[in-house]
Design a protein around this motif. Structure first.
Motif, PDB file in Angstrom:
ATOM      1  N   UNK B  13     -17.239 -25.171 -34.616  1.00 25.57           N
ATOM      2  CA  UNK B  13     -17.640 -24.056 -35.477  1.00 25.57           C
ATOM      3  C   UNK B  13     -16.754 -24.061 -36.719  1.00 25.57           C
ATOM      4  N   UNK B  14     -17.260 -23.458 -37.782  1.00 25.70           N
ATOM      5  CA  UNK B  14     -16.525 -23.502 -39.054  1.00 25.70           C
ATOM      6  C   UNK B  14     -15.128 -22.884 -38.938  1.00 25.70           C
ATOM      7  N   UNK B  15     -14.993 -21.827 -38.124  1.00 18.15           N
ATOM      8  CA  UNK B  15     -13.689 -21.168 -38.050  1.00 18.15           C
ATOM      9  C   UNK B  15     -12.658 -22.011 -37.286  1.00 18.15           C
ATOM     10  N   UNK B  17     -12.162 -25.168 -38.146  1.00 17.73           N
ATOM     11  CA  UNK B  17     -11.862 -26.292 -39.043  1.00 17.73           C
ATOM     12  C   UNK B  17     -10.754 -25.951 -40.025  1.00 17.73           C
ATOM     13  N   UNK B  18     -10.148 -27.007 -40.570  1.00 15.93           N
ATOM     14  CA  UNK B  18      -9.081 -26.796 -41.545  1.00 15.93           C
ATOM     15  C   UNK B  18      -9.688 -26.631 -42.941  1.00 15.93           C
ATOM     16  N   UNK B  19      -8.842 -26.581 -43.951  1.00 15.60           N
ATOM     17  CA  UNK B  19      -9.325 -26.286 -45.305  1.00 15.60           C
ATOM     18  C   UNK B  19     -10.230 -27.389 -45.848  1.00 15.60           C
ATOM     19  N   UNK B  21     -12.525 -28.786 -43.910  1.00 13.00           N
ATOM     20  CA  UNK B  21     -13.729 -28.787 -43.065  1.00 13.00           C
ATOM     21  C   UNK B  21     -13.600 -29.736 -41.884  1.00 13.00           C
ATOM     22  N   UNK B  24      -9.202 -29.439 -36.707  1.00 15.09           N
ATOM     23  CA  UNK B  24      -7.746 -29.599 -36.699  1.00 15.09           C
ATOM     24  C   UNK B  24      -7.322 -30.538 -35.570  1.00 15.09           C
ATOM     25  N   UNK B  25      -6.305 -31.342 -35.813  1.00 20.96           N
ATOM     26  CA  UNK B  25      -5.787 -32.225 -34.766  1.00 20.96           C
ATOM     27  C   UNK B  25      -5.339 -31.414 -33.542  1.00 20.96           C
ATOM     28  N   UNK B  30      -6.232 -29.234 -27.931  1.00 26.17           N
ATOM     29  CA  UNK B  30      -6.778 -28.218 -27.010  1.00 26.17           C
ATOM     30  C   UNK B  30      -7.924 -28.800 -26.180  1.00 26.17           C
ATOM     31  N   UNK B  72     -17.465 -29.245 -39.371  1.00 19.14           N
ATOM     32  CA  UNK B  72     -18.261 -28.062 -39.028  1.00 19.14           C
ATOM     33  C   UNK B  72     -19.669 -28.444 -38.575  1.00 19.14           C
ATOM     34  N   UNK B  73     -20.089 -27.840 -37.468  1.00 19.25           N
ATOM     35  CA  UNK B  73     -21.415 -28.037 -36.868  1.00 19.25           C
ATOM     36  C   UNK B  73     -21.598 -29.365 -36.151  1.00 19.25           C
ATOM     37  N   UNK B 180       0.877 -28.081 -33.720  1.00 19.12           N
ATOM     38  CA  UNK B 180       0.685 -27.216 -34.902  1.00 19.12           C
ATOM     39  C   UNK B 180       1.951 -27.162 -35.750  1.00 19.12           C
ATOM     40  N   UNK B 191      -1.653 -33.556 -46.853  1.00 19.43           N
ATOM     41  CA  UNK B 191      -2.694 -32.933 -46.020  1.00 19.43           C
ATOM     42  C   UNK B 191      -4.049 -33.008 -46.714  1.00 19.43           C
TER      43      UNK B 191
END
Lengths: 244, 244
Positions: B13-15, B17-19, B21, B24-25, B30, B72-73, B180, B191
């Motif tokens: 989902x978009x939320x 993802x990092x800046x 898109x 995140x590693x 997780x 995303x998606x 993190x 980054x």
């Protein structure tokens, strides 16, 4: 037309829980945003539609009340519906149930929509007239929706530089990360002995990668705290947290 | 008996993802833990079974290689299987595919099992003989599994106090939170311009709420960094990060 109310289920895995085995409040924040995203997307006014017009939803205020925290292996059911929509704001309600259909909490959110380039609000009703057809006062909603959070008085802030993990796809600090930073300002004793019953947050400005923020905390009553996050003396967000 | 290999799907989902898109590693971290948890649970040697005997799995080492970041998606498919088990360690492999069945990465993990009260290792084969029946060298596994990470040389650490959000249900800093913190030590330019191709981490000690940690970073080659996290001069974890 889809039903006005959207129902989403989340399984609480152990790695999503805090040291007490409770789901973290920030994860409930994630679920709120996720349920809102899915509900809007399924009904044609979600992130994907907005981004085509260079717009995005921005969370302005949120109130969460949790009577009973879900724990490892529980399922959290999140119901959400649009309560109201006006030119510059839309209000969305949430009801939380556990796997036995017991109501364990509520949340209320206020959203604006902005142009991602100008960062200025857009007219929601002009952008999506169809959102109005989904407005409905569907469930009894017993919690106080208002959040008026006063300025915090404390002369000893904790300083923090905004980092990679804070920034989301909208290129600003993610709303839920502020909740995490809020939680991280509490001592072990209160975290261990109490749970947050009510959490209110109002967002007034964005922060970006590398910004130097100051975190201020004030105890205004027993078990009642204010937290304010500032960037160069300008308020970014304010929270009010009630423990029980 | 269930198949040796477990296959789990995660929607990005978009939320999440990092800046840029990209997922995140740390979220891939997780998913690795989550897939391992589900795989073990379904086969009778998971967290729930262990905790009955006051034991838990502890991640000791992890290597992740990502050739192409899900966005995303996208859907991330995680395949996992137990590669090996001995008295004090078990090794687990992961293969990542996108929604088009294209292989986009691999991971390799080494786990110990500890008694949650004594924090001492337990004999895995004595605790769960059935784990052996799931061992299998199932897929071609082309990435280097070894991670030998040297001590970091840097005299200017960043200091950090372990907070609520760092601590998981095992009452110590969550393995993924170290990832993190690692990511958060990099500048915007790297980054923004590069992605992590290979990430290695070895965990040697636990840290707990309130511990004062020191973070050390060293560039050993262009695009190649070491990070070490210490508690009072004792190494907690070391990472090696290769950007491309």
């Amino acid at each position: 037309m889809l039903p006005k109310i959207g129902i989403y289920k989340f399984d609480i895995e152990s790695y999503l829980c805090d040291f007490k085995g409770n789901v973290r409040l920030s994860l409930i924040g994630d679920y709120i945003l996720h349920a809102a995203t899915l509900h809007a997307q399924e009904r044609g006014f979600g992130y994907e539609e907005m981004i085509k017009d260079n717009c995005t939803w921005v969370l302005s205020r949120m109130v969460i009340e949790i009577f009973e925290y879900p724990q490892t292996n529980d399922t959290l059911v999140v119901e959400t519906w649009v309560e109201n929509v006006s030119r510059f704001f839309t209000q969305r309600c949430f009801r939380f149930l556990n796997q036995n259909q017991k109501i364990i909490g509520y949340a209320h959110t206020i959203w604006a929509a902005i142009n991602i380039n100008t960062r200025k609000p857009i007219d929601i009703l002009a952008w999506s007239p169809e959102i109005s057809s989904y407005v409905g006062d569907i469930q009894n909603f017993p919690i106080e929706k208002n959040c008026k959070i006063p300025q915090v008085h404390n002369d000893n802030p904790v300083f923090y530089i905004v980092k990679y993990s804070d920034i989301d796809i909208n290129k600003h600090t993610n709303s839920v990360r502020y909740m995490e930073h809020n939680m991280d300002m509490f001592d072990f004793s209160i975290l261990n002995e109490k749970n947050i019953r009510r959490f209110e947050i109002m967002y007034s400005m964005e922060s970006n990668f590398g910004d130097k923020l100051s975190f201020y905390k004030q105890e205004i009553n027993p078990n009642e705290f204010l937290i304010e996050i500032k960037k160069e003396d300008v308020s970014i967000c304010r929270s009010k947290i009630i423990w029980e």
